[in-house]
Design an enzyme around this catalytic site. Structure first.
Site, PDB file in Angstrom:
ATOM      1  N   LYS A  74      -5.702   1.148   5.442  1.00  0.00           N
ATOM      2  CA  LYS A  74      -6.461   2.389   5.187  1.00  0.00           C
ATOM      3  C   LYS A  74      -7.927   2.065   5.008  1.00  0.00           C
ATOM      4  O   LYS A  74      -8.297   0.917   4.715  1.00  0.00           O
ATOM      5  CB  LYS A  74      -5.952   3.104   3.916  1.00  0.00           C
ATOM      6  CG  LYS A  74      -6.062   2.297   2.587  1.00  0.00           C
ATOM      7  CD  LYS A  74      -7.387   2.379   1.850  1.00  0.00           C
ATOM      8  CE  LYS A  74      -7.373   1.589   0.536  1.00  0.00           C
ATOM      9  NZ  LYS A  74      -8.654   1.190   0.033  1.00  0.00           N
ATOM     10  N   ASP A 101      -3.213   2.213  -5.313  1.00  0.00           N
ATOM     11  CA  ASP A 101      -3.283   2.645  -3.911  1.00  0.00           C
ATOM     12  C   ASP A 101      -1.909   2.902  -3.284  1.00  0.00           C
ATOM     13  O   ASP A 101      -1.825   3.434  -2.181  1.00  0.00           O
ATOM     14  CB  ASP A 101      -3.978   1.565  -3.056  1.00  0.00           C
ATOM     15  CG  ASP A 101      -5.498   1.665  -3.119  1.00  0.00           C
ATOM     16  OD1 ASP A 101      -5.999   2.679  -3.637  1.00  0.00           O
ATOM     17  OD2 ASP A 101      -6.158   0.737  -2.632  1.00  0.00           O
TER      18      ASP A 101
HETATM   19  C1  LIG Z   1     -10.574   0.425  -4.705  1.00  0.00           C
HETATM   20  C2  LIG Z   1      -9.308   1.121  -4.281  1.00  0.00           C
HETATM   21  O1  LIG Z   1      -8.581   0.289  -3.405  1.00  0.00           O
HETATM   22  C3  LIG Z   1      -9.679   2.384  -3.523  1.00  0.00           C
HETATM   23  O2  LIG Z   1      -8.666   2.845  -2.727  1.00  0.00           O
HETATM   24  C4  LIG Z   1      -8.422   1.477  -5.458  1.00  0.00           C
HETATM   25  O3  LIG Z   1      -9.093   2.333  -6.352  1.00  0.00           O
HETATM   26  C5  LIG Z   1      -7.888   0.248  -6.162  1.00  0.00           C
HETATM   27  O4  LIG Z   1      -6.544   0.216  -5.914  1.00  0.00           O
HETATM   28  P1  LIG Z   1      -5.631  -1.087  -6.157  1.00  0.00           P
HETATM   29  O5  LIG Z   1      -6.242  -2.271  -5.501  1.00  0.00           O
HETATM   30  O6  LIG Z   1      -4.237  -0.673  -5.792  1.00  0.00           O
HETATM   31  O7  LIG Z   1      -5.805  -1.245  -7.697  1.00  0.00           O
HETATM   32  P2  LIG Z   1      -4.840  -1.910  -8.797  1.00  0.00           P
HETATM   33  O8  LIG Z   1      -4.234  -3.152  -8.245  1.00  0.00           O
HETATM   34  O9  LIG Z   1      -3.937  -0.846  -9.344  1.00  0.00           O
HETATM   35  O10 LIG Z   1      -5.934  -2.260  -9.903  1.00  0.00           O
HETATM   36  C6  LIG Z   1      -6.783  -3.379  -9.874  1.00  0.00           C
HETATM   37  C7  LIG Z   1      -7.844  -3.212 -10.940  1.00  0.00           C
HETATM   38  O11 LIG Z   1      -8.845  -2.257 -10.512  1.00  0.00           O
HETATM   39  C8  LIG Z   1      -9.269  -1.423 -11.568  1.00  0.00           C
HETATM   40  N1  LIG Z   1      -9.026  -0.013 -11.214  1.00  0.00           N
HETATM   41  C9  LIG Z   1      -8.155   0.304 -10.204  1.00  0.00           C
HETATM   42  C10 LIG Z   1      -7.971   1.622  -9.826  1.00  0.00           C
HETATM   43  C11 LIG Z   1      -8.697   2.623 -10.511  1.00  0.00           C
HETATM   44  N2  LIG Z   1      -8.555   3.927 -10.186  1.00  0.00           N
HETATM   45  N3  LIG Z   1      -9.560   2.302 -11.518  1.00  0.00           N
HETATM   46  C12 LIG Z   1      -9.743   0.990 -11.870  1.00  0.00           C
HETATM   47  O12 LIG Z   1     -10.534   0.710 -12.769  1.00  0.00           O
HETATM   48  C13 LIG Z   1      -8.517  -1.849 -12.805  1.00  0.00           C
HETATM   49  O13 LIG Z   1      -9.343  -2.729 -13.524  1.00  0.00           O
HETATM   50  C14 LIG Z   1      -7.326  -2.638 -12.249  1.00  0.00           C
HETATM   51  O14 LIG Z   1      -6.909  -3.644 -13.106  1.00  0.00           O
HETATM   52  N1  LIG Z   2       2.390  -7.904   0.632  1.00  0.00           N
HETATM   53  C1  LIG Z   2       1.188  -8.441   0.365  1.00  0.00           C
HETATM   54  N2  LIG Z   2       0.289  -8.624   1.352  1.00  0.00           N
HETATM   55  C2  LIG Z   2      -0.935  -9.134   1.084  1.00  0.00           C
HETATM   56  N3  LIG Z   2      -1.346  -9.505  -0.136  1.00  0.00           N
HETATM   57  C3  LIG Z   2      -0.502  -9.346  -1.152  1.00  0.00           C
HETATM   58  C4  LIG Z   2       0.795  -8.805  -0.948  1.00  0.00           C
HETATM   59  N4  LIG Z   2       1.399  -8.730  -2.140  1.00  0.00           N
HETATM   60  C5  LIG Z   2       0.531  -9.217  -3.032  1.00  0.00           C
HETATM   61  N5  LIG Z   2      -0.603  -9.614  -2.460  1.00  0.00           N
HETATM   62  C6  LIG Z   2      -1.743 -10.190  -3.176  1.00  0.00           C
HETATM   63  O1  LIG Z   2      -2.597  -9.086  -3.522  1.00  0.00           O
HETATM   64  C7  LIG Z   2      -3.963  -9.457  -3.493  1.00  0.00           C
HETATM   65  C8  LIG Z   2      -4.790  -8.644  -2.508  1.00  0.00           C
HETATM   66  O2  LIG Z   2      -4.022  -7.704  -1.895  1.00  0.00           O
HETATM   67  P1  LIG Z   2      -4.588  -6.768  -0.779  1.00  0.00           P
HETATM   68  O3  LIG Z   2      -4.857  -7.547   0.438  1.00  0.00           O
HETATM   69  O4  LIG Z   2      -3.722  -5.583  -0.670  1.00  0.00           O
HETATM   70  O5  LIG Z   2      -5.934  -6.340  -1.508  1.00  0.00           O
HETATM   71  P2  LIG Z   2      -7.123  -5.518  -1.075  1.00  0.00           P
HETATM   72  O6  LIG Z   2      -7.416  -5.676   0.356  1.00  0.00           O
HETATM   73  O7  LIG Z   2      -8.162  -5.877  -2.069  1.00  0.00           O
HETATM   74  O8  LIG Z   2      -6.640  -4.034  -1.236  1.00  0.00           O
HETATM   75  P3  LIG Z   2      -7.323  -2.822  -1.956  1.00  0.00           P
HETATM   76  O9  LIG Z   2      -7.741  -1.905  -0.879  1.00  0.00           O
HETATM   77  O10 LIG Z   2      -6.142  -2.267  -2.730  1.00  0.00           O
HETATM   78  O11 LIG Z   2      -8.431  -3.320  -2.806  1.00  0.00           O
HETATM   79  C9  LIG Z   2      -3.938 -10.902  -3.167  1.00  0.00           C
HETATM   80  O12 LIG Z   2      -3.858 -11.590  -4.407  1.00  0.00           O
HETATM   81  C10 LIG Z   2      -2.668 -11.092  -2.394  1.00  0.00           C
HETATM   82  O13 LIG Z   2      -2.290 -12.430  -2.400  1.00  0.00           O
END
Ligand SMILES: C[C@](O)(CO)[C@H](O)COP(=O)(O)OP(=O)(O)OC[C@H]1O[C@@H](n2ccc(N)nc2=O)[C@H](O)[C@@H]1O
Ligand SMILES: Nc1ncnc2c1ncn2[C@@H]1O[C@H](COP(=O)(O)OP(=O)(O)OP(=O)(O)O)[C@@H](O)[C@H]1O
Length: 255
Positions: free
Chosen positions: A8, A135
């Protein structure tokens, strides 16, 4: 059984408030149909839940494993994963702001719901999804485009023409938690509800015509404050997804 698990982008991402250590968002999420991982269930007798593939984290940290742990209370699920393994082919870059891990998790939840006849409604799956990541609920609903609010749990379909989205992912590690914290400490502002409603009512193309990279995504300033090299990629017509490091643009010529 094989399914595509799409990436996304966040067309816009505005902060509208705080909730404990989290932030309340108003965001448009759109699936990127040309960038996906593939998740398969393959027949194989195993002693315990088995996940194979080119992911970089440990099994326990993988979002698919976390989803399995939420569903293993169903006897049919436990039995199914003694006779089948999960294979994942990753193409979505990790730590990229493209929701790869979240998408995989939701795709797995939907597949298990179907193959094990759990008959859970999307709302019930989304509740389980939220325990694993903010997310994940969006991906459970499988909408091409949606307005997302709360901390990610309120997902409303937005009907619009599909977009041809081009993504680039610089090799810069962006820590989502730290970026939100930096936003809170150094850049905090809230979008008012009337403006958020206006954004929710406007189609993605028009929003991107009116906004620049900073206005569209409140996390761009804290992210580029922490990771200075991000600025090199903020060229005209490019936008920032989630907490980065991916940038995207809409290819209007092909639409
Ligand atoms: C940046 C985005 O990816 C936009 O779509 C999301 O808001 C974050 O989604 P995500 O990666 O699934 O987030 P999570 O793994 O649930 O949270 C990671 C960290 O981001 C912060 N977090 C996340 C989501 C949110 N609405 N507020 C926050 O402050 C929190 O500190 C949390 O510990
Ligand atoms: N199925 C998976 N595929 C990829 N990474 C994963 C998975 N499960 C856990 N992880 C771990 O999650 C972290 C990052 O994940 P991801 O790639 O979804 O993050 P991101 O791109 O930052 O996504 P977001 O848009 O939520 O910020 C890494 O520590 C990765 O090793």
């Amino acid at each position: 059984m094989t399914r595509k698990s799409y990436a996304k982008v966040n067309i816009f991402l505005k902060i509208v408030g705080k909730r404990d250590s989290y932030h309340q968002i108003a965001s448009r999420f759109v699936l990127v149909k040309n960038l996906y991982d593939e998740i398969s269930f393959l027949k194989k007798e195993v002693d315990s839940f088995t996940l194979e593939g080119n992911f970089s984290c440990s099994l326990e940290k993988n979002t698919i494993y976390k989803a399995y742990k939420e569903l293993e209370k169903y006897e049919s699920v436990k039995e199914f994963f003694k006779k089948n393994i999960v294979k994942i082919e990753k193409n979505i870059p990790e730590f990229a702001g493209l929701g790869g891990g979240s998408s995989n998790c939701a795709c797995f939840l939907n597949m298990v719901n179907e193959v094990c006849n759990l008959n859970l409604r999307k709302e019930e799956l989304a509740k389980i999804a939220l325990k694993i990541g903010a997310d994940v609920p969006f991906f459970v609903y499988e909408y091409n485009s949606a307005n997302v609010s709360g901390i990610g749990e309120i997902v409303e379909e937005f009907i619009e023409d599909s977009l041809d989205i081009e993504v680039i992912t610089p090799k810069i590690a962006c820590d989502t938690g730290l970026i939100y914290k930096t936003f809170r400490d150094k850049f905090y502002k809230e979008l008012d509800k009337v403006k958020a409603k206006e954004l929710f009512d406007t189609n993605s193309k028009d929003i991107l015509k009116q906004y620049n990279i900073e206005d569209a995504n409140d996390l761009y300033l804290p992210a580029s404050f922490l990771e200075k090299d991000l600025k090199n990629f903020a060229k005209k017509d490019w936008f920032f997804s989630g907490s980065g490091s991916s940038f995207f643009r809409i290819n209007s010529g092909k639409n």
